[in-house]
Design a protein around this motif. Sequence first.
Motif, short mmCIF file in Angstrom:
data_model
loop_
_atom_site.label_atom_id
_atom_site.label_comp_id
_atom_site.label_asym_id
_atom_site.label_seq_id
_atom_site.Cartn_x
_atom_site.Cartn_y
_atom_site.Cartn_z
N ALA A 1 24.77 28.06 38.38
CA ALA A 1 25.12 27.27 39.35
C ALA A 1 26.57 27.65 40.07
CB ALA A 1 25.22 25.90 39.40
N PHE A 2 27.59 27.94 39.28
CA PHE A 2 28.73 28.52 40.21
C PHE A 2 28.64 29.91 40.72
CE2 PHE A 2 31.49 26.08 37.08
CZ PHE A 2 31.38 24.75 37.50
N ARG A 3 27.83 30.63 40.04
CA ARG A 3 27.58 32.07 40.49
C ARG A 3 26.70 32.14 41.52
NH1 ARG A 3 28.57 36.91 38.98
NH2 ARG A 3 27.27 38.76 39.65
N ARG A 4 25.43 31.26 41.72
CA ARG A 4 24.53 31.09 42.97
C ARG A 4 25.37 30.79 44.02
NH1 ARG A 4 21.04 28.93 39.01
NH2 ARG A 4 21.57 26.77 39.98
N SER A 5 26.46 29.60 44.00
CA SER A 5 27.07 29.16 44.96
C SER A 5 28.14 29.83 45.30
CB SER A 5 27.54 27.70 44.67
OG SER A 5 28.32 27.39 43.50
N LYS A 6 28.55 30.86 44.51
CA LYS A 6 29.84 31.68 44.87
C LYS A 6 30.93 30.57 44.91
CE LYS A 6 27.44 35.37 47.12
NZ LYS A 6 27.32 36.30 48.38
N LEU A 7 31.04 29.95 44.16
CA LEU A 7 31.91 28.92 43.99
C LEU A 7 33.26 29.39 44.07
CD1 LEU A 7 32.73 25.92 44.07
CD2 LEU A 7 32.50 25.74 41.74
N GLN A 8 33.63 30.44 43.02
CA GLN A 8 35.25 30.76 42.96
C GLN A 8 35.62 31.40 44.46
OE1 GLN A 8 36.13 32.90 39.66
NE2 GLN A 8 37.06 34.27 40.56
N GLY A 9 34.75 31.93 45.10
CA GLY A 9 35.27 32.39 46.35
C GLY A 9 35.45 31.06 47.53
N ARG A 10 34.59 30.25 47.12
CA ARG A 10 34.76 29.12 48.17
C ARG A 10 35.80 28.28 47.87
NH1 ARG A 10 29.38 25.73 47.53
NH2 ARG A 10 30.77 24.36 48.69
N VAL A 11 36.18 28.46 46.43
CA VAL A 11 37.51 27.49 46.16
C VAL A 11 38.61 28.12 46.61
CG1 VAL A 11 38.95 26.72 44.31
CG2 VAL A 11 36.64 26.59 43.94
N THR A 12 38.67 29.47 46.81
CA THR A 12 39.77 30.22 47.11
C THR A 12 39.76 30.15 48.70
OG1 THR A 12 39.57 32.19 45.37
CG2 THR A 12 40.73 32.87 47.34
N ALA A 13 38.86 30.43 49.40
CA ALA A 13 38.98 30.02 50.85
C ALA A 13 39.43 28.82 51.15
CB ALA A 13 37.57 30.33 51.33
N ASP A 14 38.83 27.80 50.42
CA ASP A 14 39.42 26.38 50.74
C ASP A 14 40.82 26.14 50.39
OD1 ASP A 14 36.82 25.58 51.76
OD2 ASP A 14 36.30 24.65 49.78
N LEU A 15 41.36 26.82 49.45
CA LEU A 15 43.01 26.62 49.28
C LEU A 15 43.53 27.09 50.36
CD1 LEU A 15 42.89 27.58 45.54
CD2 LEU A 15 43.44 25.37 46.20
N TYR A 16 43.28 28.38 50.81
CA TYR A 16 43.97 29.07 51.79
C TYR A 16 43.88 28.27 53.13
CZ TYR A 16 45.45 33.28 49.93
OH TYR A 16 46.02 34.53 49.23
N ALA A 17 42.72 27.68 53.54
CA ALA A 17 42.49 26.58 54.47
C ALA A 17 43.33 25.61 54.50
CB ALA A 17 40.83 26.60 54.73
N LEU A 18 43.59 24.99 53.30
CA LEU A 18 44.29 23.67 53.17
C LEU A 18 45.56 23.94 53.21
CD1 LEU A 18 42.06 21.93 50.24
CD2 LEU A 18 42.51 21.10 52.62
N LEU A 19 46.06 25.00 52.66
CA LEU A 19 47.71 25.18 52.45
C LEU A 19 48.23 26.37 53.19
CD1 LEU A 19 47.77 25.30 48.39
CD2 LEU A 19 48.14 23.30 50.08
N ALA A 20 47.43 27.26 53.63
CA ALA A 20 48.09 28.33 54.54
C ALA A 20 47.41 28.26 55.91
CB ALA A 20 48.01 29.57 54.20
N ASP A 21 46.42 27.45 56.22
CA ASP A 21 45.91 27.39 57.48
C ASP A 21 45.21 28.92 58.03
OD1 ASP A 21 46.30 24.77 57.87
OD2 ASP A 21 48.42 25.41 58.45
N ASP A 22 44.74 29.64 56.96
CA ASP A 22 44.32 30.85 57.23
C ASP A 22 43.54 31.32 56.17
OD1 ASP A 22 45.83 31.71 55.30
OD2 ASP A 22 47.08 32.99 56.31
N LYS A 23 42.65 32.54 56.19
CA LYS A 23 41.58 33.36 55.26
C LYS A 23 42.72 33.90 54.37
CE LYS A 23 38.02 33.61 58.63
NZ LYS A 23 37.02 34.60 59.16
N PRO A 24 42.18 34.06 52.94
CA PRO A 24 42.69 34.80 51.86
C PRO A 24 42.94 36.27 52.31
CG PRO A 24 40.77 33.81 50.97
CD PRO A 24 40.80 33.56 52.61
N GLY A 25 44.40 36.72 51.55
CA GLY A 25 44.73 37.87 52.25
C GLY A 25 45.01 38.75 50.56
#
Length: 326
Positions: free
Chosen positions: A264-288
């Motif tokens: 399920a984690f792989r199908r949903s690409k959860l790791q990438g989503r967590v990374t993107a959400d962390l940047y959106a919450l803390l840095a207000d931008d996309k991962p770099g």
Amino acid sequence: MYGIAPPDLKLLTRSDDRITYLYIEHATIGREAGALTVTEDRGTVHVPVSALSVLMLGPGTRVTHQAMTVISESGTSVVWVGEEGVRYYAAGRSIARTSRLLEAQAMKVSNTQSRLAVARKMYGMRFRDEDTSRLTMQQLRGKEGARVRKIYRECSELYGVVWSGRQYDPANFSSGDPVNQALSSAHACLYGLCHAVIVALGCSPGLGFIHTGHDRSFVYDIADLYKAEITIPTAFRVIKELEDEGRLAKTNVGSEVRRELRDAFRRSKLQGRVTADLYALLADDKPGQEDLWADVINLWDGRKGAVAGGHNYQGRHRSDRGEEPL
């Protein structure tokens, strides 16, 4: 320099393309060239460590020094867990080489207004059709409680699994009924993955915005964003399938749930989503990628914010000439 040269971080597998996690117990983990070896009674398996995001080490696991070296060099997070993965003990070093997200996290959590803004944004990710920008924390907690109860009730009706409420004893995993055991195992896997991403990006697991006072407060904040979509339905579905197949009484529920969640984690690409959400919450931008690979140490400066390290600044400041003090 002795030994194998460390890999170029820029050439390693991107986090989005990696296997989410691998759980190992009762085995010895070693190293052969740039790969891990996992040895137990049935033989030895080679693991391409650079393609692995999280290595979960369960009871009876032994790890060589060289294995830990290649794990660290490959940017793979290590989490030491208890049996069935339901307890978290420790984690390895972050692969991030800058403190940008950590500083943003510390700054936002230290101010009441910015902390509330992040908390509202987190709840907004769950209540996508509602405006949470003006709600108080008390109102948000009430709405969240009602939402979670509704999700449990809907999953119970959808899969035909009896639900008597969330009941579990952290000190006695087997004391809960099968669906509660499944939920505990599922949430533990989710916590492990979220924790690994958080520390891999250099953030603090303990600086939570909604949860507080625990060394994993931020882990619980982030994990709560995905329970309704992934772990809760998976737990109910696994119990239903085991009941229908007549295997529930003789099956290790924790192991069954972990295997389902890995997919399920792989199908949903959860790791990438967590990374993107962390940047959106803390840095207000996309991962770099520069946040991971930039290996630069600066010195704090009261006027400029930061200056380059590795230099001798004797005589370069006005204070050295008797002028404005630092």
